[in-house]
Design an enzyme around this catalytic site. Structure first.
Site, PDB file in Angstrom:
ATOM      1  N   TRP A  59     -16.628 -49.317 -56.540  1.00 59.32           N
ATOM      2  CA  TRP A  59     -16.263 -50.734 -56.706  1.00 59.32           C
ATOM      3  C   TRP A  59     -17.410 -51.584 -56.180  1.00 59.32           C
ATOM      4  CZ3 TRP A  59     -15.739 -54.725 -53.078  1.00 59.32           C
ATOM      5  CH2 TRP A  59     -15.442 -55.960 -53.674  1.00 59.32           C
ATOM      6  N   GLU A  85     -13.793 -48.931 -60.570  1.00 61.85           N
ATOM      7  CA  GLU A  85     -12.676 -49.857 -60.325  1.00 61.85           C
ATOM      8  C   GLU A  85     -12.902 -51.220 -60.975  1.00 61.85           C
ATOM      9  OE1 GLU A  85     -11.697 -50.237 -56.188  1.00 61.85           O
ATOM     10  OE2 GLU A  85     -10.058 -51.647 -56.549  1.00 61.85           O
ATOM     11  N   LYS A  95     -11.992 -55.226 -62.053  1.00 59.58           N
ATOM     12  CA  LYS A  95     -11.497 -56.408 -61.334  1.00 59.58           C
ATOM     13  C   LYS A  95     -11.641 -57.658 -62.190  1.00 59.58           C
ATOM     14  CE  LYS A  95     -11.493 -58.432 -56.740  1.00 59.58           C
ATOM     15  NZ  LYS A  95     -11.598 -58.146 -55.328  1.00 59.58           N
ATOM     16  N   ASP A 107      -6.400 -51.407 -59.660  1.00 58.97           N
ATOM     17  CA  ASP A 107      -5.898 -51.937 -58.386  1.00 58.97           C
ATOM     18  C   ASP A 107      -4.855 -53.014 -58.710  1.00 58.97           C
ATOM     19  OD1 ASP A 107      -5.768 -53.837 -56.129  1.00 58.97           O
ATOM     20  OD2 ASP A 107      -7.401 -52.678 -55.250  1.00 58.97           O
ATOM     21  N   HIS A 160      -5.961 -56.701 -58.981  1.00 59.99           N
ATOM     22  CA  HIS A 160      -7.164 -57.063 -59.728  1.00 59.99           C
ATOM     23  C   HIS A 160      -6.895 -57.604 -61.115  1.00 59.99           C
ATOM     24  CE1 HIS A 160     -10.161 -54.596 -57.096  1.00 59.99           C
ATOM     25  NE2 HIS A 160      -9.326 -55.327 -56.383  1.00 59.99           N
ATOM     26  N   HIS A 196      -5.124 -48.030 -57.076  1.00 62.10           N
ATOM     27  CA  HIS A 196      -5.160 -48.627 -55.744  1.00 62.10           C
ATOM     28  C   HIS A 196      -3.879 -49.432 -55.603  1.00 62.10           C
ATOM     29  CE1 HIS A 196      -9.645 -48.527 -54.374  1.00 62.10           C
ATOM     30  NE2 HIS A 196      -9.074 -47.342 -54.404  1.00 62.10           N
ATOM     31  N   ASP A 211      -5.707 -61.688 -55.140  1.00 57.99           N
ATOM     32  CA  ASP A 211      -5.998 -60.329 -54.665  1.00 57.99           C
ATOM     33  C   ASP A 211      -5.981 -60.309 -53.135  1.00 57.99           C
ATOM     34  OD1 ASP A 211      -6.918 -57.684 -54.591  1.00 57.99           O
ATOM     35  OD2 ASP A 211      -9.008 -58.313 -54.600  1.00 57.99           O
ATOM     36  N   ASP A 228      -4.368 -58.368 -50.951  1.00 58.01           N
ATOM     37  CA  ASP A 228      -4.297 -57.077 -50.254  1.00 58.01           C
ATOM     38  C   ASP A 228      -3.224 -57.036 -49.168  1.00 58.01           C
ATOM     39  OD1 ASP A 228      -6.658 -55.698 -51.576  1.00 58.01           O
ATOM     40  OD2 ASP A 228      -7.672 -57.450 -50.761  1.00 58.01           O
ATOM     41  N   ASP A 278      -4.526 -49.366 -50.995  1.00 55.10           N
ATOM     42  CA  ASP A 278      -5.611 -50.304 -50.702  1.00 55.10           C
ATOM     43  C   ASP A 278      -5.032 -51.635 -50.243  1.00 55.10           C
ATOM     44  OD1 ASP A 278      -7.963 -51.649 -50.475  1.00 55.10           O
ATOM     45  OD2 ASP A 278      -8.435 -51.711 -52.613  1.00 55.10           O
TER      46      ASP A 278
HETATM   47  C1  RNT Z   1     -11.914 -54.720 -53.579  1.00 61.15           C
HETATM   48  C2  RNT Z   1     -11.468 -53.399 -54.070  1.00 61.15           C
HETATM   49  C3  RNT Z   1     -11.892 -52.213 -53.254  1.00 61.15           C
HETATM   50  C4  RNT Z   1     -11.804 -52.414 -51.766  1.00 61.15           C
HETATM   51  C5  RNT Z   1     -12.014 -51.147 -50.947  1.00 61.15           C
HETATM   52  C6  RNT Z   1     -12.237 -51.431 -49.507  1.00 61.15           C
HETATM   53  O1  RNT Z   1     -11.418 -55.747 -54.311  1.00 61.15           O
HETATM   54  O2  RNT Z   1     -10.087 -53.393 -54.219  1.00 61.15           O
HETATM   55  O3  RNT Z   1     -11.202 -51.092 -53.656  1.00 61.15           O
HETATM   56  O4  RNT Z   1     -10.599 -52.981 -51.376  1.00 61.15           O
HETATM   57  O5  RNT Z   1     -13.014 -50.399 -51.492  1.00 61.15           O
HETATM   58 ZN    ZN Z   2      -9.133 -51.530 -54.657  1.00 60.50          ZN
END
Ligand code: RNT
Ligand code: ZN
Length: 422
Positions: free
Chosen positions: A188, A229, A231, A262, A265, A289, A297, A299, A329
């Site tokens: 990523w 990954e 986004k 993810d 994303h 993720h 995003d 988290d 994640d």
């Molecule tokens: C960031 C991505 C990525 C990170 C990690 C720490 O937007 O989701 O995966 O969160 O690699």
């Molecule tokens: Zn991620």
């Protein structure tokens, strides 16, 4: 509650599910086979251990809060992870980032990382009996500050990150070999623009070439596998992310690597659950993720919300659970980090168990007959069935605390360990 009460509740639940054609014993057996990959970065707010006071900086991800007790050394982080593993039913994995190596106090730049910096992790993972996954780290670094890494128009910067990626993949292969289980290496990068770009295709072309160069180095599939990954946007890359969904979907499909989806994303109303079937018809494997985006995003720590239930349902219903790698994640520095790990991971597992406790054949039968009320009504009935009794029994059989003991366990650990950190 006494153990015998848990037994009684479970017996009643077992009967209730049997009435709708679901065998709770088989569900527990199936859930036991699903490993989740726990993200090491939950324990220290994505800081890593490149320097004593390393912290996350730059790269379109952000951690807010300063709740006391974060892991300040690799030893503390491992202790926390061991505690977390002891509170989660099943056998799982740990997902490392390149910034979590053991660099012995010296400054090892990202283009110099080596397997030896991770031999301690490999030893620890062997003792724990868990597999490892790995990520190159493309943020929190001076050469990422301009906002571009693998897609940089500056050859020096680009080559630095290409070298980092190649080394990270080697480390993944080393870890997979050591542990006898392929490590998934996820790529990523934060590359993108805050405001409208002009040369959209230019940066994507550079990224494509950088990835080609990185993946030209082959490693045996039983040592490591690659994921990329996607986004939509990040902080500071609202207008344009080089590694977008379309970019990586095509890249993955044409280059035999996995795509990583993810939950945070995509547009806020898009569901990963709806994407899995499309990906799995054209790709052998997939990395996820699992996170909880809130309006963006963000988290947040995973909880058992509809997104997680839909995700669990799709993972079970598509019949390809063994080909889908489930990584976590999330990170939130406003609360007890060990608690976040435990509750978030348990929530993801609950989502899977709830999905496994459904009479899928019956639901499909209603659907195929055009009986959409039957489909909706039965789905609604399932929500008030005694899932919790099966979950508690699953935890008991795994030698792990039942749900009502999780919070007290986390508090005790906080008192005995986390509060003693500065
Ligand atoms: C960031 C991505 C990525 C990170 C990690 C720490 O937007 O989701 O995966 O969160 O690699
Ligand atoms: Zn991620």
């Amino acid at each position: 509650m006494k153990d015998s009460h848990y037994e009684k509740s479970y017996q009643l639940a077992h009967e209730a599910y049997a009435e709708i054609g679901v065998d709770t014993e088989i569900v527990m057996e199936n859930l036991q086979k699903v490993p989740l990959s726990l993200h090491c970065w939950q324990g220290d707010d994505v800081g890593g251990f490149e320097s004593p006071d390393a912290e996350l900086s730059g790269g379109g991800i952000q951690v807010t809060g300063n709740y006391p007790g974060k892991a300040g050394t690799i030893q503390e982080l491992r202790g926390d992870i061991e505690k977390v593993f002891s509170l989660i039913p099943g056998k799982h994995r740990l997902n490392l980032h390149a910034s979590y190596g053991e660099f012995g106090g010296s400054k090892i730049d990202r283009d110099k990382v080596e397997p030896s910096h991770f031999s301690g992790w490999a030893e620890w993972a062997k003792e724990q009996g868990v597999g490892l996954d790995f990520n190159a780290t493309f943020y929190s670094h001076p050469l990422a500050e301009a906002g571009f890494t693998l897609s940089s128009k500056n050859k020096g910067i680009r080559d630095f990150w290409i070298e980092h990626a190649k080394r990270s993949r080697k480390i993944a292969a080393y870890l997979g070999k050591e542990l006898g289980s392929p490590a998934i290496h996820n790529t990523w990068i934060p590359d993108g623009f805050k405001d409208y770009p002009v040369d959209r295709i230019g940066y994507r072309n550079i990224l494509k070439n950088s990835l080609d160069e990185i993946f030209s180095e082959k490693h045996p599939e039983n040592f490591m596998k690659d994921a990329v990954e996607t986004k939509l946007f990040g902080i500071g890359s609202e207008a344009y992310v080089v590694g977008s969904h379309e970019f990586y979907m095509f890249y993955a499909a044409l280059n035999n690597v996995m795509v990583c989806l993810d939950l945070g994303h995509f547009h806020p109303t898009e569901l990963i659950a709806d994407k899995i079937s499309s990906v799995m018809l054209f790709s052998d494997e997939l990395l996820l993720h699992v996170s909880r985006p809130m309006h963006w995003d963000s988290d947040h720590v995973v909880v058992l919300n509809d997104d997680i239930r839909f995700l669990g349902e799709e993972l079970v219903r598509c019949g390809k659970l063994d080909k889908i790698h489930i990584g976590l994640d999330f990170f939130d520095a406003t609360l007890n980090r060990v608690g976040a790990w435990v509750t978030g991971t348990r929530a993801a597992l609950k989502g899977l168990m709830i999905a496994m406790l459904q009479p899928i054949d019956k639901l499909v039968e209603y659907e195929e007959a055009g009986n959409y009320y039957g489909r909706m009504g039965l789905s609604e009935q399932l929500k008030s069935m005694p899932f919790g009794a099966v979950w508690d029994m699953y935890c008991m059989r795994n030698g792990v605390v039942q749900e009502n003991r999780v919070v007290p366990e986390v508090f005790t650990y906080e008192k005995n360990f986390l509060q003693k950190r500065n």
